[in-house]
Design a protein around this motif. Structure first.
Motif, PDB file in Angstrom:
ATOM      1  N   ARG A   1      30.590   6.589 106.206  1.00 46.60           N
ATOM      2  CA  ARG A   1      30.822   5.614 107.246  1.00 46.60           C
ATOM      3  C   ARG A   1      32.384   5.941 107.745  1.00 46.60           C
ATOM      4  O   ARG A   1      32.899   5.207 108.547  1.00 46.60           O
ATOM      5  CB  ARG A   1      30.806   4.154 106.879  1.00 46.60           C
ATOM      6  N   GLN A   2      32.867   7.129 107.515  1.00 41.77           N
ATOM      7  CA  GLN A   2      34.266   7.537 107.729  1.00 41.77           C
ATOM      8  C   GLN A   2      35.291   6.938 107.063  1.00 41.77           C
ATOM      9  O   GLN A   2      35.322   5.939 106.757  1.00 41.77           O
ATOM     10  CB  GLN A   2      33.906   7.753 109.085  1.00 41.77           C
ATOM     11  N   ARG A   3      36.382   7.765 107.144  1.00 46.13           N
ATOM     12  CA  ARG A   3      37.745   7.301 106.570  1.00 46.13           C
ATOM     13  C   ARG A   3      38.877   8.127 107.041  1.00 46.13           C
ATOM     14  O   ARG A   3      38.606   9.043 107.786  1.00 46.13           O
ATOM     15  CB  ARG A   3      37.653   7.675 104.920  1.00 46.13           C
ATOM     16  N   ILE A   4      40.027   7.873 106.878  1.00 47.82           N
ATOM     17  CA  ILE A   4      41.310   8.476 107.216  1.00 47.82           C
ATOM     18  C   ILE A   4      41.900   8.966 106.114  1.00 47.82           C
ATOM     19  O   ILE A   4      42.041   8.646 104.952  1.00 47.82           O
ATOM     20  CB  ILE A   4      42.399   7.567 107.801  1.00 47.82           C
ATOM     21  N   VAL A   5      42.276  10.635 106.227  1.00 47.76           N
ATOM     22  CA  VAL A   5      42.856  11.401 105.065  1.00 47.76           C
ATOM     23  C   VAL A   5      43.949  12.093 105.642  1.00 47.76           C
ATOM     24  O   VAL A   5      44.215  12.226 107.001  1.00 47.76           O
ATOM     25  CB  VAL A   5      41.824  12.278 104.541  1.00 47.76           C
ATOM     26  N   ALA A   6      44.918  12.389 104.820  1.00 48.56           N
ATOM     27  CA  ALA A   6      46.157  13.372 105.004  1.00 48.56           C
ATOM     28  C   ALA A   6      45.846  14.718 104.631  1.00 48.56           C
ATOM     29  O   ALA A   6      45.202  14.770 103.389  1.00 48.56           O
ATOM     30  CB  ALA A   6      47.333  12.612 104.497  1.00 48.56           C
ATOM     31  N   MET A   7      46.242  15.733 105.417  1.00 45.47           N
ATOM     32  CA  MET A   7      45.793  17.285 104.754  1.00 45.47           C
ATOM     33  C   MET A   7      47.212  17.928 105.041  1.00 45.47           C
ATOM     34  O   MET A   7      47.575  17.940 106.152  1.00 45.47           O
ATOM     35  CB  MET A   7      44.830  17.857 105.724  1.00 45.47           C
ATOM     36  N   ASP A   8      47.553  18.581 104.069  1.00 42.14           N
ATOM     37  CA  ASP A   8      48.830  19.583 104.196  1.00 42.14           C
ATOM     38  C   ASP A   8      48.307  20.799 104.566  1.00 42.14           C
ATOM     39  O   ASP A   8      47.401  21.457 103.734  1.00 42.14           O
ATOM     40  CB  ASP A   8      49.768  19.394 102.836  1.00 42.14           C
ATOM     41  N   ILE A   9      48.442  21.181 105.550  1.00 41.35           N
ATOM     42  CA  ILE A   9      47.934  22.503 106.165  1.00 41.35           C
ATOM     43  C   ILE A   9      48.303  23.681 105.375  1.00 41.35           C
ATOM     44  O   ILE A   9      47.677  24.669 105.484  1.00 41.35           O
ATOM     45  CB  ILE A   9      48.244  22.704 107.680  1.00 41.35           C
ATOM     46  N   ARG A  10      49.241  23.783 104.311  1.00 37.97           N
ATOM     47  CA  ARG A  10      49.528  24.632 103.441  1.00 37.97           C
ATOM     48  C   ARG A  10      48.680  24.711 102.359  1.00 37.97           C
ATOM     49  O   ARG A  10      48.504  25.678 101.988  1.00 37.97           O
ATOM     50  CB  ARG A  10      50.927  24.365 103.224  1.00 37.97           C
ATOM     51  N   ARG A  11      47.857  23.341 102.133  1.00 39.03           N
ATOM     52  CA  ARG A  11      47.002  23.411 101.216  1.00 39.03           C
ATOM     53  C   ARG A  11      45.821  22.601 101.694  1.00 39.03           C
ATOM     54  O   ARG A  11      45.724  21.454 101.173  1.00 39.03           O
ATOM     55  CB  ARG A  11      47.718  22.711  99.792  1.00 39.03           C
ATOM     56  N   PRO A  12      45.046  23.213 102.622  1.00 36.03           N
ATOM     57  CA  PRO A  12      44.232  22.370 103.148  1.00 36.03           C
ATOM     58  C   PRO A  12      42.894  21.726 102.523  1.00 36.03           C
ATOM     59  O   PRO A  12      42.263  20.650 103.086  1.00 36.03           O
ATOM     60  CB  PRO A  12      43.711  23.142 104.474  1.00 36.03           C
ATOM     61  N   LYS A  13      42.736  22.310 101.485  1.00 39.75           N
ATOM     62  CA  LYS A  13      41.613  21.498 100.486  1.00 39.75           C
ATOM     63  C   LYS A  13      42.022  20.395  99.742  1.00 39.75           C
ATOM     64  O   LYS A  13      41.082  19.872  99.102  1.00 39.75           O
ATOM     65  CB  LYS A  13      41.133  22.822  99.793  1.00 39.75           C
ATOM     66  N   ALA A  14      43.257  20.250  99.741  1.00 35.92           N
ATOM     67  CA  ALA A  14      43.717  18.863  98.877  1.00 35.92           C
ATOM     68  C   ALA A  14      43.916  17.843  99.931  1.00 35.92           C
ATOM     69  O   ALA A  14      45.090  17.774 100.655  1.00 35.92           O
ATOM     70  CB  ALA A  14      45.041  19.407  98.322  1.00 35.92           C
ATOM     71  N   LEU A  15      43.017  16.725  99.895  1.00 37.53           N
ATOM     72  CA  LEU A  15      42.932  15.727 100.771  1.00 37.53           C
ATOM     73  C   LEU A  15      43.784  14.500 100.189  1.00 37.53           C
ATOM     74  O   LEU A  15      43.403  14.345  99.161  1.00 37.53           O
ATOM     75  CB  LEU A  15      41.852  15.325 101.461  1.00 37.53           C
ATOM     76  N   THR A  16      44.677  13.694 100.783  1.00 36.25           N
ATOM     77  CA  THR A  16      45.397  12.708 100.634  1.00 36.25           C
ATOM     78  C   THR A  16      44.446  11.261 101.132  1.00 36.25           C
ATOM     79  O   THR A  16      44.696  11.288 102.593  1.00 36.25           O
ATOM     80  CB  THR A  16      46.649  12.399 100.560  1.00 36.25           C
ATOM     81  N   PRO A  17      43.817  10.433 100.547  1.00 37.46           N
ATOM     82  CA  PRO A  17      43.138   9.243 101.093  1.00 37.46           C
ATOM     83  C   PRO A  17      44.259   8.238 101.666  1.00 37.46           C
ATOM     84  O   PRO A  17      45.327   7.972 101.215  1.00 37.46           O
ATOM     85  CB  PRO A  17      42.330   8.556  99.903  1.00 37.46           C
ATOM     86  N   LEU A  18      43.981   8.016 102.981  1.00 37.70           N
ATOM     87  CA  LEU A  18      45.114   6.797 103.435  1.00 37.70           C
ATOM     88  C   LEU A  18      44.359   5.576 103.848  1.00 37.70           C
ATOM     89  O   LEU A  18      44.560   4.503 103.492  1.00 37.70           O
ATOM     90  CB  LEU A  18      45.659   7.359 105.108  1.00 37.70           C
ATOM     91  N   VAL A  19      43.074   5.588 104.475  1.00 38.04           N
ATOM     92  CA  VAL A  19      42.219   4.335 104.713  1.00 38.04           C
ATOM     93  C   VAL A  19      40.880   4.610 104.217  1.00 38.04           C
ATOM     94  O   VAL A  19      40.089   5.727 104.534  1.00 38.04           O
ATOM     95  CB  VAL A  19      42.229   4.384 106.130  1.00 38.04           C
ATOM     96  N   ALA A  20      40.396   3.973 103.390  1.00 39.39           N
ATOM     97  CA  ALA A  20      39.081   4.211 102.604  1.00 39.39           C
ATOM     98  C   ALA A  20      37.906   3.844 103.314  1.00 39.39           C
ATOM     99  O   ALA A  20      38.230   3.060 104.350  1.00 39.39           O
ATOM    100  CB  ALA A  20      39.055   3.474 101.227  1.00 39.39           C
ATOM    101  N   GLU A  21      36.945   4.505 103.097  1.00 35.95           N
ATOM    102  CA  GLU A  21      35.601   3.965 103.778  1.00 35.95           C
ATOM    103  C   GLU A  21      35.211   2.474 103.451  1.00 35.95           C
ATOM    104  O   GLU A  21      35.589   1.718 102.650  1.00 35.95           O
ATOM    105  CB  GLU A  21      34.425   4.830 103.295  1.00 35.95           C
ATOM    106  N   SER A  22      34.813   2.013 104.684  1.00 35.47           N
ATOM    107  CA  SER A  22      34.622   0.467 104.810  1.00 35.47           C
ATOM    108  C   SER A  22      33.237   0.120 105.082  1.00 35.47           C
ATOM    109  O   SER A  22      32.393   1.146 105.250  1.00 35.47           O
ATOM    110  CB  SER A  22      35.228  -0.201 105.887  1.00 35.47           C
ATOM    111  N   GLU A  23      32.670  -0.999 104.831  1.00 31.43           N
ATOM    112  CA  GLU A  23      31.418  -1.449 105.231  1.00 31.43           C
ATOM    113  C   GLU A  23      31.186  -1.222 106.731  1.00 31.43           C
ATOM    114  O   GLU A  23      29.941  -0.892 107.101  1.00 31.43           O
ATOM    115  CB  GLU A  23      30.955  -2.928 104.739  1.00 31.43           C
ATOM    116  N   ALA A  24      32.085  -1.465 107.601  1.00 33.67           N
ATOM    117  CA  ALA A  24      31.942  -1.268 108.831  1.00 33.67           C
ATOM    118  C   ALA A  24      32.050   0.356 109.083  1.00 33.67           C
ATOM    119  O   ALA A  24      32.607   1.032 108.480  1.00 33.67           O
ATOM    120  CB  ALA A  24      32.936  -1.915 109.728  1.00 33.67           C
TER     121      ALA A  24
END
Length: 718
Positions: free
Chosen positions: A335-358
């Motif tokens: 149901r989708q979420r928001i993440v941060a990506m450092d383009i120098r290390r694109p495989k390492a994602l940092t969660p910002l807004v977790a998946e919600s019921e909506a």
């Protein structure tokens, strides 16, 4: 594929004179009508054996472009003559057209876009064929007409399509859509003078348009120029991104990104907010499964960098600060979420807004905030968070309805959004991101009272027990102890959500005493990836089951009665209507399939059809072949079965779902021994798949469809 738009004391008297029950509907439908003689349609002897199955295709010749084959043009003229003669007998035709014109006649605004100190937005005074583009100097400046497309064509069918101002608002990049085609011609205007520059770009399709930060030119996507005879039917392949520098001919445009080794890929270009990067998003079909390639701008010799190469998930750019990018994604979050990506290390994602019921359906950075758009049970919700993902506030919306927009830039303190519902036309709001307060930017003056209509949400169970939501719209005070003629609308595919939207044509049906029902079928995006997956490929039958169950629920609950139910859907929804009409012809009184995908064995051979394999599967693969053949509307028409009244609608110039689908389906239905009710086709000219259609054509077609449905459901509109 394809995506819709709603006075009053008099309506109460009309409602009271409407048929009170299903028996009245049957009597109305049984009233004498002129006998129908369909045009003779030549049947060919084409039979192809696929995976051991002999598949007859007697109307293959109707696939030819009407502009190329005069025999197809003659067939179209003959069919329209029969259909027009029938529709002329329906008193509701003119009554609906008059009421729809009244309901359409209100001031309509599009979402503003800010560039420099200028605000750009569209406005239609009510019944203009096309909306006009305006510009203001400052938020409260005087509105000035920038582009009025209403003088571009005598029939009003040439439209202003996509447009975007340069970052400083000095220039406007805009595209022209003629006769409903998906092809675009792109031009550039000097905003101060209102005059076009000599720049022109052709053969643009399925393209984002984005400026270089310095305004020196723009990025766009195009296909190779097709052969003139095949321009509106040939497969779309070898999409590529180019940069056009202002003041130069298209022949000098610079190729930025292409994939000749993978001709099925589409590519879209977007300049980051800081102007330092170009994001290329690539996909093969309609699924939100993307590859992402990054180009560093202004740095000679910089090589493109693949950020995402697995084509497994959705990736939507939200914003960036240097190499730290923010994306909306469904990776590990259906149901989708928001993440941060450092383009120098694109495989390492940092969660910002977790998946919600909506279901998270959109995100944008405005000022130092991120605006999040959600769907909760197919209704809009909006929230605001910090750039680190910390909650700030929920945005209070006016009612059960749909909100859209929330675009902006990192330096902006404001954003704009629209809100509408089934009985409430679009109002444009300005949101102050610092205070969270909304104020009205543009509100229409109406000729009817939205409070006279009710909108409610129901939940029903499909064949396999799945709970499915459905919206109901009706006049307040309607006698709910007895069934009412009902129009059931559905889509069910391509992750498209059926959210509350205002439609003057559909409100005319409700205003005359009918009920409008919109089912949120599987295959859509209302509940995220899992909901979509449950209604596609080998699970496509779930969509048809959901729609059939919606009809059964409406009858079981007494909302409508047997003989009072009409169904409608367009594009993939046209396929839906065609399929369920074959599967349950007894359930429906009338069927309105529009611009539908009707031949499931050949859809991938024309224009955009190849993209749809993500939802339908490949006709060339055995398992997929057997599955889609089982529900293909063209191939499953039944003989010696009483079918509902059917009015197919399409356009002779539709180059997305080519009209051959509807032509062949109609010919087969007319040939079959499918009962005495009319099985007709209405073929519009210069209207395409739907976008860019002028207001008068929208009203004329809808009036014909709903007069037809009223006749066969017993809705008394006189």
């Amino acid at each position: 594929m394809s995506r819709p738009s709603f006075r009053a004391p008099l309506a109460l008297a009309l409602l009271m004179s409407a048929p009170a029950n299903a028996q009245a509907a049957e009597r109305a439908a049984a009233a004498p009508m002129p006998s129908l003689t369909y045009p003779d349609t030549v049947r060919g002897d084409t039979v192809e054996t696929q995976f051991g199955v002999d598949v007859a295709d007697p109307y293959r010749w109707l696939e030819d472009d009407v502009r190329v084959n005069p025999k197809v043009a003659e067939w179209v003229a003959a069919q329209n003559a029969v259909t027009d003669a029938y529709l002329d007998t329906l008193p509701g035709r003119d009554i609906f057209a008059t009421r729809m014109s009244e309901l359409y006649n209100y001031e309509r605004f599009g979402l503003p876009e800010k560039a420099g100190n200028r605000y750009f937005y569209t406005r239609n005074d009510g019944l203009q064929p096309q909306s006009v583009l305006y510009v203001r100097e400052g938020l409260t400046g005087e509105a000035k007409v920038l582009i009025d497309p209403n003088g571009w064509a005598k029939d009003g069918a040439t439209a202003l399509a996509e447009w975007t101002p340069s970052k400083d608002g000095a220039y406007l990049l805009y595209s022209v859509q003629d006769g409903g085609t998906d092809w675009r011609i792109v031009r550039v205007m000097d905003v101060a003078t209102g005059k076009d520059l000599p720049d022109e770009v052709q053969w643009v399709k399925y393209s984002a348009l984005d400026w270089a930060k310095d305004g020196s030119g723009f990025y766009y996507s195009r296909f190779p120029a097709p052969d003139a005879r095949d321009a509106f039917q040939s497969l779309n392949e070898n999409h590529a991104i180019y940069f056009h520098r202002l003041g130069t001919p298209q022949s000098e445009d610079v190729l930025i990104h292409a994939s000749p080794d993978k001709p099925a890929l589409n590519h879209s270009a977007q300049v980051t907010d800081d102007g330092q990067y170009l994001i290329v998003t690539s996909s093969e079909g309609t699924d939100e499964r993307y590859g992402v390639t990054l180009y560093q701008l202004g740095k000679k010799g910089a090589k493109p960098r693949v950020l995402v190469g697995d084509f497994a998930n959705n990736w939507e750019y939200v914003g960036n600060e240097g190499p730290l990018f923010i994306f909306l994604t469904n990776k590990d979050a259906p149901r989708q979420r928001i993440v941060a990506m450092d383009i120098r290390r694109p495989k390492a994602l940092t969660p910002l807004v977790a998946e919600s019921e909506a279901t998270l359906v959109g995100a944008s950075q405005v000022g130092n905030r991120i605006i999040l758009s959600y769907l909760g049970d197919a209704k809009s919700e909006a929230r605001m968070v910090t750039l680190a993902g910390q909650p700030v506030a929920n945005i209070n919306l006016a009612d059960i309805g749909a909100a859209a927009g929330f675009g902006g830039k990192p330096g902006d303190p404001e954003t704009f959004y629209s809100f509408s519902s089934y009985a409430r036309p679009t109002t444009i709001y300005r949101l102050d991101t610092a205070t969270g307060a909304s104020s009205i930017f543009a509100e229409p003056k109406l000729t009817f009272d939205p409070k006279q209509f009710s909108v409610e949400q129901r939940f029903y169970h499909s064949k396999d027990g799945t709970e499915v939501p459905m919206f109901l719209v009706m006049k307040k005070g309607i006698d709910r102890s007895k069934g009412s003629p009902t129009l059931l609308y559905g889509y069910g595919g391509f992750n498209v959500s059926m959210i509350p939207a205002f439609s003057p044509t559909k409100l005319a049906w409700v205003d005359k005493g009918g009920v409008l029902a919109i089912a949120n079928l599987r295959g859509g995006g209302e509940y995220g990836k899992a909901w979509h997956d449950a209604g596609r490929l080998d699970k496509k039958q779930n969509v048809f089951d959901d729609f059939i169950a919606a009809g059964e629920y409406l009858i079981r609950e007494g909302i409508t009665g047997k003989g009072q139910l009409a169904i409608e859907g367009g594009s993939n929804g046209g396929l839906l209507v065609g399929a369920v009409t074959n599967q349950r012809p007894d359930l429906f009184a009338a069927a309105l399939p529009a611009v539908g995908v009707m031949d499931m064995l050949r859809f991938d051979r024309f224009t955009a059809g190849r993209y749809w394999v993500d939802d339908y599967g490949y006709p060339s693969k055995e398992a997929d072949f057997h599955n889609i053949l089982s529900y293909s509307p063209y191939h499953n028409i039944k003989d010696d079965v009483e079918y509902p009244a059917v009015l197919v609608t399409t356009a002779d110039t539709d180059d997305r779902v080519v009209p051959g689908h509807s032509f062949k389906y109609t010919a087969a239905l007319q040939h079959a021994k499918a009962g005495d009710k009319p099985h007709l086709i209405r073929i519009e000219t210069r209207a395409g798949h739907g976008s860019g259609k002028p207001t008068d054509k929208i009203i004329a077609e809808a009036a014909d469809k709903y007069a037809f449905a009223a006749k066969w459901t017993g809705l008394n509109v006189e």
